[in-house]
Write a protein that holds these residues in place. Structure first.
Motif, PDB file in Angstrom:
ATOM      1  N   ALA A   1      -6.891  77.833  35.654  1.00  0.00           N
ATOM      2  CA  ALA A   1      -7.232  78.806  36.704  1.00  0.00           C
ATOM      3  C   ALA A   1      -6.113  78.918  37.732  1.00  0.00           C
ATOM      4  CB  ALA A   1      -8.544  78.414  37.380  1.00  0.00           C
ATOM      5  N   ILE A   2      -5.553  77.788  38.140  1.00  0.00           N
ATOM      6  CA  ILE A   2      -4.475  77.791  39.138  1.00  0.00           C
ATOM      7  C   ILE A   2      -3.257  78.532  38.598  1.00  0.00           C
ATOM      8  CG2 ILE A   2      -2.796  76.319  40.340  1.00  0.00           C
ATOM      9  CD1 ILE A   2      -5.126  74.185  40.474  1.00  0.00           C
ATOM     10  N   LEU A   3      -2.862  78.235  37.369  1.00  0.00           N
ATOM     11  CA  LEU A   3      -1.679  78.878  36.793  1.00  0.00           C
ATOM     12  C   LEU A   3      -1.926  80.357  36.512  1.00  0.00           C
ATOM     13  CD1 LEU A   3      -0.350  76.057  34.447  1.00  0.00           C
ATOM     14  CD2 LEU A   3       0.521  76.744  36.698  1.00  0.00           C
ATOM     15  N   ARG A   4      -3.139  80.720  36.110  1.00  0.00           N
ATOM     16  CA  ARG A   4      -3.467  82.136  35.879  1.00  0.00           C
ATOM     17  C   ARG A   4      -3.355  82.912  37.193  1.00  0.00           C
ATOM     18  NH1 ARG A   4      -8.586  81.820  34.182  1.00  0.00           N
ATOM     19  NH2 ARG A   4      -9.372  82.223  36.255  1.00  0.00           N
ATOM     20  N   LYS A   5      -3.900  82.322  38.256  1.00  0.00           N
ATOM     21  CA  LYS A   5      -3.856  82.985  39.566  1.00  0.00           C
ATOM     22  C   LYS A   5      -2.416  83.157  40.054  1.00  0.00           C
ATOM     23  CE  LYS A   5      -5.843  82.756  44.180  1.00  0.00           C
ATOM     24  NZ  LYS A   5      -6.695  82.018  45.100  1.00  0.00           N
ATOM     25  N   ALA A   6      -1.554  82.176  39.732  1.00  0.00           N
ATOM     26  CA  ALA A   6      -0.145  82.239  40.143  1.00  0.00           C
ATOM     27  C   ALA A   6       0.710  83.049  39.166  1.00  0.00           C
ATOM     28  CB  ALA A   6       0.423  80.831  40.257  1.00  0.00           C
ATOM     29  N   ASP A   7       0.093  83.561  38.101  1.00  0.00           N
ATOM     30  CA  ASP A   7       0.791  84.297  37.047  1.00  0.00           C
ATOM     31  C   ASP A   7       1.927  83.456  36.441  1.00  0.00           C
ATOM     32  OD1 ASP A   7       1.000  86.506  35.377  1.00  0.00           O
ATOM     33  OD2 ASP A   7       2.489  87.494  36.658  1.00  0.00           O
ATOM     34  N   LYS A   8       1.608  82.177  36.163  1.00  0.00           N
ATOM     35  CA  LYS A   8       2.582  81.228  35.608  1.00  0.00           C
ATOM     36  C   LYS A   8       2.038  80.598  34.320  1.00  0.00           C
ATOM     37  CE  LYS A   8       5.514  81.368  39.106  1.00  0.00           C
ATOM     38  NZ  LYS A   8       6.900  81.759  38.991  1.00  0.00           N
ATOM     39  N   LYS A   9       1.431  81.406  33.476  1.00  0.00           N
ATOM     40  CA  LYS A   9       0.779  80.912  32.264  1.00  0.00           C
ATOM     41  C   LYS A   9       1.793  80.217  31.342  1.00  0.00           C
ATOM     42  CE  LYS A   9      -1.915  82.405  28.333  1.00  0.00           C
ATOM     43  NZ  LYS A   9      -1.825  83.392  27.301  1.00  0.00           N
TER      44      LYS A   9
ATOM     45  N   GLU B   1       7.747  73.849  37.915  1.00  0.00           N
ATOM     46  CA  GLU B   1       7.260  73.396  39.223  1.00  0.00           C
ATOM     47  C   GLU B   1       5.807  73.820  39.447  1.00  0.00           C
ATOM     48  OE1 GLU B   1       8.332  74.133  43.868  1.00  0.00           O
ATOM     49  OE2 GLU B   1      10.034  73.843  42.495  1.00  0.00           O
ATOM     50  N   ALA B   2       5.461  75.021  39.026  1.00  0.00           N
ATOM     51  CA  ALA B   2       4.079  75.500  39.184  1.00  0.00           C
ATOM     52  C   ALA B   2       3.125  74.637  38.367  1.00  0.00           C
ATOM     53  CB  ALA B   2       3.977  76.963  38.755  1.00  0.00           C
ATOM     54  N   ALA B   3       3.539  74.232  37.176  1.00  0.00           N
ATOM     55  CA  ALA B   3       2.695  73.366  36.347  1.00  0.00           C
ATOM     56  C   ALA B   3       2.470  72.026  37.037  1.00  0.00           C
ATOM     57  CB  ALA B   3       3.327  73.168  34.968  1.00  0.00           C
ATOM     58  N   GLN B   4       3.539  71.432  37.566  1.00  0.00           N
ATOM     59  CA  GLN B   4       3.427  70.154  38.266  1.00  0.00           C
ATOM     60  C   GLN B   4       2.503  70.271  39.477  1.00  0.00           C
ATOM     61  OE1 GLN B   4       4.432  66.864  37.975  1.00  0.00           O
ATOM     62  NE2 GLN B   4       3.230  66.647  39.833  1.00  0.00           N
ATOM     63  N   HIS B   5       2.647  71.336  40.242  1.00  0.00           N
ATOM     64  CA  HIS B   5       1.789  71.536  41.425  1.00  0.00           C
ATOM     65  C   HIS B   5       0.332  71.751  41.023  1.00  0.00           C
ATOM     66  CE1 HIS B   5       4.793  71.342  44.524  1.00  0.00           C
ATOM     67  NE2 HIS B   5       5.532  72.256  43.927  1.00  0.00           N
ATOM     68  N   ALA B   6       0.100  72.460  39.916  1.00  0.00           N
ATOM     69  CA  ALA B   6      -1.271  72.690  39.458  1.00  0.00           C
ATOM     70  C   ALA B   6      -1.937  71.371  39.068  1.00  0.00           C
ATOM     71  CB  ALA B   6      -1.277  73.665  38.284  1.00  0.00           C
TER      72      ALA B   6
END
Length: 153
Positions: free
Chosen positions: A59-67, A104-109
């Protein structure tokens, strides 16, 4: 609000659980009187943790458009040597594959899931250590498990 499940004994060591309209079969191996028609119950704790944190991250990555291109979770539960046999530590391994700019987005998620959102992880951390590591395109980018983290430094 509450969650409720119904579990019915099916004979020998088999139980069927009705969870949100879905039947889950639990059984013991033949050596303890079961027929091995389903998993034993304890690993469902690990399954619940993986599902909870995985859904957070998706959900976090989808919202950030970082799939990510691929995303897998492995959960390892270390068990005690004496009764009651219980988990004494849990380690979660998150493995992502994808574009370098999404690392980085994956790590933050993962961090947000483990530290803010995952209710299963939060409950388990009150009873035992839950550690995690993150791999991105095959390279470990985070690990808070003490003995493994020392090797990263």
């Amino acid at each position: 609000m509450a969650h409720e499940i119904d579990v019915q004994w099916m004979g020998k060591m088999q139980f069927n659980a009705l969870v949100n309209g879905h039947t889950i079969v639990m059984d013991g191996p033949e050596k303890v009187g079961g027929e091995n028609t389903g998993p034993i119950p304890k690993p469902f704790v690990l399954t619940a943790l993986a599902g909870c944190t995985g859904m957070d991250i998706a959900a976090i990555l989808r919202k950030a458009d970082k799939k990510p291109d691929d995303f897998d979770i492995k959960v390892i539960g270390e068990i005690s040597k004496r009764a009651p046999i219980e988990y004494i530590a849990i380690h979660v391994i998150y493995e992502f594959k994808g574009a370098a700019e999404n690392k980085e987005a994956a790590q933050h998620a993962v961090t947000d899931s483990q530290e803010k959102y995952c209710g299963v992880s939060s409950m388990l951390k009150k009873a035992l250590p839950v550690t995690w590591e993150v791999k991105y395109n095959g390279v470990q980018i985070f690990n808070n498990k003490k003995e493994d983290a020392a090797e990263l430094n």
